[in-house]
Design an enzyme around this catalytic site. Sequence first.
Site, mmCIF file in Angstrom:
data_model
loop_
_atom_site.group_PDB
_atom_site.id
_atom_site.type_symbol
_atom_site.label_atom_id
_atom_site.label_comp_id
_atom_site.label_asym_id
_atom_site.label_seq_id
_atom_site.Cartn_x
_atom_site.Cartn_y
_atom_site.Cartn_z
ATOM 1 N N HIS A 28 0.794 -1.239 0.000
ATOM 2 C CA HIS A 28 0.000 0.000 0.000
ATOM 3 C C HIS A 28 0.822 1.283 0.000
ATOM 4 C CE1 HIS A 28 0.653 0.136 4.397
ATOM 5 N NE2 HIS A 28 0.223 1.393 4.359
ATOM 6 N N ASP A 29 2.048 1.257 0.491
ATOM 7 C CA ASP A 29 2.843 2.492 0.537
ATOM 8 C C ASP A 29 3.934 2.538 -0.535
ATOM 9 O OD1 ASP A 29 1.630 4.051 2.518
ATOM 10 O OD2 ASP A 29 2.713 3.054 4.145
ATOM 11 N N GLU A 78 3.280 5.592 -2.967
ATOM 12 C CA GLU A 78 3.349 6.874 -2.257
ATOM 13 C C GLU A 78 4.758 7.182 -1.746
ATOM 14 O OE1 GLU A 78 -0.166 7.754 0.099
ATOM 15 O OE2 GLU A 78 1.134 8.532 1.680
ATOM 16 N N ASP A 79 5.458 6.163 -1.299
ATOM 17 C CA ASP A 79 6.707 6.406 -0.573
ATOM 18 C C ASP A 79 7.973 5.857 -1.219
ATOM 19 O OD1 ASP A 79 5.321 7.763 1.386
ATOM 20 O OD2 ASP A 79 5.107 6.027 2.682
ATOM 21 N N ASP A 120 -4.706 0.282 8.007
ATOM 22 C CA ASP A 120 -3.647 1.292 8.084
ATOM 23 C C ASP A 120 -3.859 2.191 9.296
ATOM 24 O OD1 ASP A 120 -1.332 2.579 7.091
ATOM 25 O OD2 ASP A 120 -2.512 3.995 5.922
HETATM 26 ZN ZN ZN Z 1 0.484 2.909 5.785
#
Ligand code: ZN
Length: 181
Positions: A62-63, A66-67, A123
């Site tokens: 999930h990240d 984004e990251d 999360d």
């Molecule tokens: Zn997260």
Amino acid sequence: MTEEPTALLLRAVAFAADKHRTQRRKDAEGSPYINHPIALATVLASEGGITDINVLCAAVLHDTVEDTQTSEAELAASFGPAIARIVMEVTDDKSLPKAERKRQQVVHAASISSGAKLVKLADKICNLRDILAAPPADWLPSRKQDYFAWAGAVIDQLRGVHPGLEALFDDVQARSIELAA
Ligand code: ZN
């Protein structure tokens, strides 16, 4: 060839571990970042009874967009469009200022897919538990309380997807009284 769910999930864990390999959590210990996506999948499977492999893989991944340097196309090519779509649904638009990104999460939580709602629930459960157990070293009580309140506003928009996980969220959110200085 259809990949076995267990093999797919382990491949997702290895992919996320590689993508997050240089990152650390904000807790005082600076624990490895990968602990966080693994914790989400564990909450979903062990506490939520979730067996949907797309949801579990999306939690692990999930990240990544984004990251880390990961694109939706890369996820789709490696794990298929269904998993990539869930990840994108829980990925903030980093071109927006932070306050606006947080507002957008509240606005969009009601309209995302149920798989994405489950990932978002896990999360927030994990983040609140971490703030209580191993908070970022530089966070004052007021910042922790603001995070708890904002997480509640996000989750209030997606209720009805999984009462058991929502109850776990409520349990940890109720502990915000422990955050006072
Ligand atoms: Zn997260």
